[in-house]
Design an enzyme around this catalytic site. Structure first.
Site, PDB file in Angstrom:
ATOM      1  N   GLU A 112       4.146 -11.820 -91.387  1.00 12.77           N
ATOM      2  CA  GLU A 112       4.723 -10.388 -91.164  1.00 12.77           C
ATOM      3  C   GLU A 112       6.160 -10.052 -91.781  1.00 12.77           C
ATOM      4  OE1 GLU A 112       4.002  -6.625 -90.617  1.00 12.77           O
ATOM      5  OE2 GLU A 112       2.354  -8.188 -90.708  1.00 12.77           O
TER       6      GLU A 112
ATOM      7  N   HIS B 193       7.720 -11.458 -94.374  1.00  9.93           N
ATOM      8  CA  HIS B 193       7.584 -11.243 -95.749  1.00  9.93           C
ATOM      9  C   HIS B 193       6.930  -9.800 -96.038  1.00  9.93           C
ATOM     10  CE1 HIS B 193       6.914 -15.557 -95.846  1.00  9.93           C
ATOM     11  NE2 HIS B 193       7.844 -15.631 -96.936  1.00  9.93           N
TER      12      HIS B 193
ATOM     13  N   GLN C 230      17.126 -11.014 -93.327  1.00 11.48           N
ATOM     14  CA  GLN C 230      18.074 -11.326 -92.173  1.00 11.48           C
ATOM     15  C   GLN C 230      17.899 -12.992 -91.725  1.00 11.48           C
ATOM     16  OE1 GLN C 230      21.227 -10.336 -91.815  1.00 11.48           O
ATOM     17  NE2 GLN C 230      21.941 -11.917 -90.408  1.00 11.48           N
TER      18      GLN C 230
ATOM     19  N   VAL D 106      11.702 -10.272 -88.727  1.00 11.61           N
ATOM     20  CA  VAL D 106      10.610 -10.047 -87.845  1.00 11.61           C
ATOM     21  C   VAL D 106      10.308 -11.381 -87.013  1.00 11.61           C
ATOM     22  CG1 VAL D 106       8.276  -9.722 -88.148  1.00 11.61           C
ATOM     23  CG2 VAL D 106       9.948  -8.603 -89.762  1.00 11.61           C
TER      24      VAL D 106
ATOM     25  N   MET E 278       9.585 -15.561 -87.448  1.00  9.90           N
ATOM     26  CA  MET E 278       8.357 -15.900 -88.165  1.00  9.90           C
ATOM     27  C   MET E 278       8.980 -16.659 -89.287  1.00  9.90           C
ATOM     28  SD  MET E 278       5.841 -12.766 -88.182  1.00  9.90           S
ATOM     29  CE  MET E 278       4.906 -12.161 -86.800  1.00  9.90           C
TER      30      MET E 278
ATOM     31  N   SER F 130       7.192 -19.531 -92.629  1.00  9.92           N
ATOM     32  CA  SER F 130       6.103 -20.265 -92.861  1.00  9.92           C
ATOM     33  C   SER F 130       6.033 -21.643 -92.404  1.00  9.92           C
ATOM     34  CB  SER F 130       6.037 -20.381 -94.565  1.00  9.92           C
ATOM     35  OG  SER F 130       6.319 -19.046 -95.098  1.00  9.92           O
TER      36      SER F 130
HETATM   37  P1  AMP Z   1      10.660 -17.568 -97.995  1.00 11.50           P
HETATM   38  O1  AMP Z   1       9.272 -17.339 -98.515  1.00 11.50           O
HETATM   39  O2  AMP Z   1      10.741 -18.567 -96.748  1.00 11.50           O
HETATM   40  O3  AMP Z   1      11.621 -18.042 -99.001  1.00 11.50           O
HETATM   41  O4  AMP Z   1      11.260 -16.225 -97.691  1.00 11.50           O
HETATM   42  C1  AMP Z   1      11.172 -15.042 -98.601  1.00 11.50           C
HETATM   43  C2  AMP Z   1      11.773 -14.026 -98.025  1.00 11.50           C
HETATM   44  O5  AMP Z   1      11.461 -13.497 -96.757  1.00 11.50           O
HETATM   45  C3  AMP Z   1      13.316 -14.196 -97.537  1.00 11.50           C
HETATM   46  O6  AMP Z   1      14.172 -13.283 -98.143  1.00 11.50           O
HETATM   47  C4  AMP Z   1      13.288 -14.538 -96.488  1.00 11.50           C
HETATM   48  O7  AMP Z   1      14.815 -14.414 -95.696  1.00 11.50           O
HETATM   49  C5  AMP Z   1      12.379 -13.532 -95.814  1.00 11.50           C
HETATM   50  N1  AMP Z   1      11.824 -13.939 -94.384  1.00 11.50           N
HETATM   51  C6  AMP Z   1      11.274 -15.006 -94.114  1.00 11.50           C
HETATM   52  N2  AMP Z   1      11.146 -15.007 -92.682  1.00 11.50           N
HETATM   53  C7  AMP Z   1      11.296 -13.826 -92.430  1.00 11.50           C
HETATM   54  C8  AMP Z   1      11.559 -13.148 -91.149  1.00 11.50           C
HETATM   55  N3  AMP Z   1      10.906 -13.616 -90.140  1.00 11.50           N
HETATM   56  N4  AMP Z   1      11.710 -11.728 -90.920  1.00 11.50           N
HETATM   57  C9  AMP Z   1      12.347 -11.198 -92.083  1.00 11.50           C
HETATM   58  N5  AMP Z   1      12.519 -11.981 -93.438  1.00 11.50           N
HETATM   59  C10 AMP Z   1      12.224 -12.874 -93.304  1.00 11.50           C
END
Ligand code: AMP
Length: 281
Positions: free
Chosen positions: A35, A37, A148, A176, A184, A186
């Site tokens: 959520e 993403h 953030q 989120v 949240m 992965s």
């Molecule tokens: P990642 O797939 O972990 O590289 O994250 C891709 C994008 O999603 C990055 O800009 C992260 O900061 C954002 N992101 C990851 N988790 C969250 C979250 N819980 N809330 C908001 N954005 C997120």
């Protein structure tokens, strides 16, 4: 929605959209979407004419012994989820497509990458800025959206865009959270049920820090100690770092003044989780 894996196809599509004068919104991810993403994607869709998501587990940002191999991957599931937000194009390249043999160019943001996750994960941000720089050149977005939750990453990328005069806007959206407050990620998938229960301590400790500050505490050391103590009460948690830094250069501050970032990294077994809050006094 189209899914492309090669750079020439991506470039053709982007050129066509640019010629039509469409504004491109871009959300770079490593996939295994959640959520957090999807919230970035919904905003990117609402604020632009054409929305692109990249899904690429970037080996360059993982250190030796980190979880590059184990990182969860499920393109079919991700495609459905991204599609549900109105995503127009997924770019999901192979490692060879992004870093062909002989690849030799890297983007390095200094200072801002020294502390916090940069200290615990040497080379991590070099990998992030290099891949995001490449993706910006390929996707040519008008706006790119980041969470953030990875606050240092967002600061570093904003700096890269500013310093390299890249022609796009970096937009940072709120973290989120799960209903109990855990950010949240992965990587939450790796947690055992017991670790998952305990992991909520990360956010609770940050909320308590905010509360201490609201009540007038300004000594960063006292606030950090309290966070460390709360986290140490969770049986499987091992604190990687707790830091309070200014929101410009990300330097550690002794006294909380102006806008500061309180950032924490905690390990549950091999799983490393991060979270943060921005405070303003
Ligand atoms: P990642 O797939 O972990 O590289 O994250 C891709 C994008 O999603 C990055 O800009 C992260 O900061 C954002 N992101 C990851 N988790 C969250 C979250 N819980 N809330 C908001 N954005 C997120």
């Amino acid at each position: 929605m189209q899914v492309v894996t090669d750079i020439p196809s991506l470039k053709n599509i982007i050129e066509e959209k640019k010629q039509k004068g469409l504004r491109i919104g871009f959300v770079p991810t490593m996939g295994f979407l959640h959520e957090g993403h999807l919230s970035l994607m919904r905003t990117a869709k609402a604020e632009n004419d054409f929305m692109v998501v990249s899904i690429f587990v970037n080996p360059l940002q993982f250190g030796a012994g980190e979880d590059y191999e184990e990182y969860p991957r499920d393109l079919e599931r991700d495609t459905k989820m991204a599609g549900s937000t109105g995503c127009d194009l997924i770019f999901s390249p192979s490692v060879k497509e992004m870093y062909p043999p002989g690849y030799a160019t890297f983007v390095q943001v200094e200072r801002l990458t020294e502390g916090l996750c940069g200290a615990s994960r040497p080379g991590h941000f070099l990998g992030v800025t290099t891949v995001v720089g490449k993706l910006f050149n390929l996707v040519c977005p008008d706006r790119a959206y980041f969470g953030q939750k990875d606050a240092q990453q967002a600061f570093v990328l904003q700096k890269m865009v500013q310093d390299l005069n890249m022609n796009l806007e970096v937009i940072v959206l709120p973290t989120v959270r799960e209903p109990d407050g855990l950010a949240m990620s992965s990587r939450n998938k790796y947690l055992s049920p017991e670790q998952r229960q305990e992991a909520v301590v990360i956010y609770k400790s940050l909320i308590e820090a905010e509360e201490q500050i609201r009540k007038g505490e300004r000594e960063a050391g006292i606030i950090k100690e309290n966070i460390a103590e709360l986290i140490s009460k969770a049986r499987h948690a091992r604190l990687d770092y707790v830091e309070i830094v200014d929101s410009k250069e990300l330097y550690s501050v002794p006294i909380i003044k102006g806008r500061c970032l309180i950032a924490v990294a905690v390990k549950f077994g091999k799983t490393r989780l991060i979270d943060n809050v921005l405070v303003e006094v």
